[in-house]
Design a protein around this motif. Sequence first.
Motif, PDB file in Angstrom:
ATOM      1  N   SER A 112      42.229  61.239  49.980  1.00 21.22           N
ATOM      2  CA  SER A 112      42.485  61.736  48.640  1.00 21.22           C
ATOM      3  C   SER A 112      43.390  63.076  49.117  1.00 21.22           C
ATOM      4  CB  SER A 112      41.342  62.262  48.051  1.00 21.22           C
ATOM      5  OG  SER A 112      40.643  63.456  48.629  1.00 21.22           O
ATOM      6  N   LYS A 113      43.822  64.058  48.484  1.00 18.66           N
ATOM      7  CA  LYS A 113      44.299  65.248  48.645  1.00 18.66           C
ATOM      8  C   LYS A 113      43.759  65.977  49.463  1.00 18.66           C
ATOM      9  CE  LYS A 113      46.772  65.769  44.307  1.00 18.66           C
ATOM     10  NZ  LYS A 113      47.138  66.676  43.134  1.00 18.66           N
ATOM     11  N   ASN A 114      42.308  66.086  49.587  1.00 17.97           N
ATOM     12  CA  ASN A 114      41.664  67.140  50.114  1.00 17.97           C
ATOM     13  C   ASN A 114      41.037  66.547  51.506  1.00 17.97           C
ATOM     14  OD1 ASN A 114      42.119  69.263  48.240  1.00 17.97           O
ATOM     15  ND2 ASN A 114      40.540  68.293  46.943  1.00 17.97           N
ATOM     16  N   GLY A 115      41.160  65.377  51.820  1.00 18.25           N
ATOM     17  CA  GLY A 115      40.657  64.770  53.065  1.00 18.25           C
ATOM     18  C   GLY A 115      40.419  63.341  52.932  1.00 18.25           C
ATOM     19  N   ILE A 116      39.704  62.868  53.972  1.00 19.12           N
ATOM     20  CA  ILE A 116      39.248  61.596  54.044  1.00 19.12           C
ATOM     21  C   ILE A 116      37.838  61.226  53.590  1.00 19.12           C
ATOM     22  CG2 ILE A 116      39.202  59.201  55.288  1.00 19.12           C
ATOM     23  CD1 ILE A 116      41.651  60.313  56.942  1.00 19.12           C
ATOM     24  N   TYR A 117      37.248  60.470  52.941  1.00 16.81           N
ATOM     25  CA  TYR A 117      36.178  60.236  52.388  1.00 16.81           C
ATOM     26  C   TYR A 117      35.646  58.931  52.753  1.00 16.81           C
ATOM     27  CZ  TYR A 117      36.914  64.657  50.093  1.00 16.81           C
ATOM     28  OH  TYR A 117      37.215  65.785  49.831  1.00 16.81           O
ATOM     29  N   ARG A 118      34.583  58.544  53.303  1.00 20.60           N
ATOM     30  CA  ARG A 118      33.826  57.121  53.639  1.00 20.60           C
ATOM     31  C   ARG A 118      33.129  56.880  52.437  1.00 20.60           C
ATOM     32  NH1 ARG A 118      32.343  55.189  59.215  1.00 20.60           N
ATOM     33  NH2 ARG A 118      34.494  54.626  59.030  1.00 20.60           N
ATOM     34  N   VAL A 119      32.962  55.589  52.158  1.00 18.62           N
ATOM     35  CA  VAL A 119      32.218  55.108  50.855  1.00 18.62           C
ATOM     36  C   VAL A 119      31.238  54.085  51.437  1.00 18.62           C
ATOM     37  CG1 VAL A 119      32.190  54.037  48.855  1.00 18.62           C
ATOM     38  CG2 VAL A 119      34.166  55.494  49.432  1.00 18.62           C
ATOM     39  N   THR A 120      30.029  54.226  51.291  1.00 18.17           N
ATOM     40  CA  THR A 120      28.950  53.151  51.655  1.00 18.17           C
ATOM     41  C   THR A 120      27.897  53.014  50.751  1.00 18.17           C
ATOM     42  OG1 THR A 120      27.639  52.702  53.836  1.00 18.17           O
ATOM     43  CG2 THR A 120      27.414  54.986  52.732  1.00 18.17           C
ATOM     44  N   GLU A 121      27.146  51.779  51.067  1.00 19.31           N
ATOM     45  CA  GLU A 121      26.319  51.453  50.113  1.00 19.31           C
ATOM     46  C   GLU A 121      24.843  51.909  50.462  1.00 19.31           C
ATOM     47  OE1 GLU A 121      27.158  47.885  46.882  1.00 19.31           O
ATOM     48  OE2 GLU A 121      26.426  47.360  48.894  1.00 19.31           O
ATOM     49  N   LEU A 122      23.975  52.467  49.637  1.00 18.42           N
ATOM     50  CA  LEU A 122      22.481  52.733  49.940  1.00 18.42           C
ATOM     51  C   LEU A 122      21.440  51.878  48.900  1.00 18.42           C
ATOM     52  CD1 LEU A 122      22.881  56.395  50.406  1.00 18.42           C
ATOM     53  CD2 LEU A 122      22.633  54.803  52.009  1.00 18.42           C
ATOM     54  N   VAL A 123      20.353  51.730  49.277  1.00 22.63           N
ATOM     55  CA  VAL A 123      19.261  51.138  48.131  1.00 22.63           C
ATOM     56  C   VAL A 123      18.142  52.040  48.415  1.00 22.63           C
ATOM     57  CG1 VAL A 123      17.982  49.438  47.636  1.00 22.63           C
ATOM     58  CG2 VAL A 123      20.181  48.903  48.516  1.00 22.63           C
ATOM     59  N   ARG A 169      20.756  50.701  43.592  1.00 24.92           N
ATOM     60  CA  ARG A 169      21.881  50.332  44.681  1.00 24.92           C
ATOM     61  C   ARG A 169      22.761  51.310  44.369  1.00 24.92           C
ATOM     62  NH1 ARG A 169      24.144  44.785  46.508  1.00 24.92           N
ATOM     63  NH2 ARG A 169      21.730  44.678  46.743  1.00 24.92           N
ATOM     64  N   LEU A 170      23.289  52.515  45.237  1.00 23.61           N
ATOM     65  CA  LEU A 170      24.262  53.474  45.226  1.00 23.61           C
ATOM     66  C   LEU A 170      25.505  53.058  46.035  1.00 23.61           C
ATOM     67  CD1 LEU A 170      21.735  56.361  45.523  1.00 23.61           C
ATOM     68  CD2 LEU A 170      22.398  55.388  43.258  1.00 23.61           C
ATOM     69  N   THR A 171      26.508  53.557  45.648  1.00 24.89           N
ATOM     70  CA  THR A 171      27.714  53.802  46.183  1.00 24.89           C
ATOM     71  C   THR A 171      27.906  55.198  46.381  1.00 24.89           C
ATOM     72  OG1 THR A 171      28.795  51.761  45.264  1.00 24.89           O
ATOM     73  CG2 THR A 171      30.208  53.248  46.538  1.00 24.89           C
ATOM     74  N   LEU A 172      27.891  55.851  47.568  1.00 19.64           N
ATOM     75  CA  LEU A 172      28.029  56.973  47.958  1.00 19.64           C
ATOM     76  C   LEU A 172      29.093  57.414  48.965  1.00 19.64           C
ATOM     77  CD1 LEU A 172      26.449  59.733  48.309  1.00 19.64           C
ATOM     78  CD2 LEU A 172      25.410  58.754  50.579  1.00 19.64           C
ATOM     79  N   SER A 173      30.157  58.625  48.571  1.00 17.84           N
ATOM     80  CA  SER A 173      31.099  59.055  49.221  1.00 17.84           C
ATOM     81  C   SER A 173      30.797  60.196  49.988  1.00 17.84           C
ATOM     82  CB  SER A 173      32.432  59.040  48.498  1.00 17.84           C
ATOM     83  OG  SER A 173      32.137  60.346  47.625  1.00 17.84           O
ATOM     84  N   PHE A 174      31.304  60.419  51.248  1.00 17.18           N
ATOM     85  CA  PHE A 174      31.076  61.695  51.851  1.00 17.18           C
ATOM     86  C   PHE A 174      32.208  61.894  52.591  1.00 17.18           C
ATOM     87  CE2 PHE A 174      28.979  58.108  54.175  1.00 17.18           C
ATOM     88  CZ  PHE A 174      29.468  58.300  55.411  1.00 17.18           C
ATOM     89  N   LYS A 175      32.469  63.167  53.128  1.00 18.49           N
ATOM     90  CA  LYS A 175      33.696  63.671  53.705  1.00 18.49           C
ATOM     91  C   LYS A 175      33.689  63.072  55.015  1.00 18.49           C
ATOM     92  CE  LYS A 175      36.931  67.237  54.192  1.00 18.49           C
ATOM     93  NZ  LYS A 175      37.599  68.364  53.860  1.00 18.49           N
ATOM     94  N   TYR A 176      34.740  62.195  55.523  1.00 15.24           N
ATOM     95  CA  TYR A 176      34.930  61.822  56.970  1.00 15.24           C
ATOM     96  C   TYR A 176      35.334  62.612  57.793  1.00 15.24           C
ATOM     97  CZ  TYR A 176      36.270  58.572  60.420  1.00 15.24           C
ATOM     98  OH  TYR A 176      36.572  57.791  61.704  1.00 15.24           O
ATOM     99  N   GLU A 177      34.690  62.870  59.077  1.00 14.90           N
ATOM    100  CA  GLU A 177      35.316  63.833  59.898  1.00 14.90           C
ATOM    101  C   GLU A 177      35.579  63.242  61.115  1.00 14.90           C
ATOM    102  OE1 GLU A 177      32.132  66.620  60.796  1.00 14.90           O
ATOM    103  OE2 GLU A 177      31.758  67.243  58.715  1.00 14.90           O
ATOM    104  N   LYS A 178      36.930  63.523  61.540  1.00 14.37           N
ATOM    105  CA  LYS A 178      37.743  62.941  62.516  1.00 14.37           C
ATOM    106  C   LYS A 178      37.001  63.114  63.850  1.00 14.37           C
ATOM    107  CE  LYS A 178      41.858  62.851  59.817  1.00 14.37           C
ATOM    108  NZ  LYS A 178      43.405  63.283  59.936  1.00 14.37           N
TER     109      LYS A 178
END
Length: 74
Positions: free
Chosen positions: A6-17, A65-74
Amino acid sequence: MATKRSKNGIYRVTELVGTSPTSWEDAAKNAIEAAAKSLRGLRIAEISKLDMKIDAGKVVAYRARLTLSFKYEK
């Protein structure tokens, strides 16, 4: 796991239960609270599926079951 830009960075998306003996809301909340202990920059959680565990004809657990996004740190 997917990675979104996105404009503000990179975000990772993962699933949790998440699970709870009382409700789907608590199941989702439990998943987020557990993830927050080890992940930084949590952004969005989207519920993708709700189900229940049944034992002897009775509901014994709610699962979210959730799809969660969080900021990816390089």
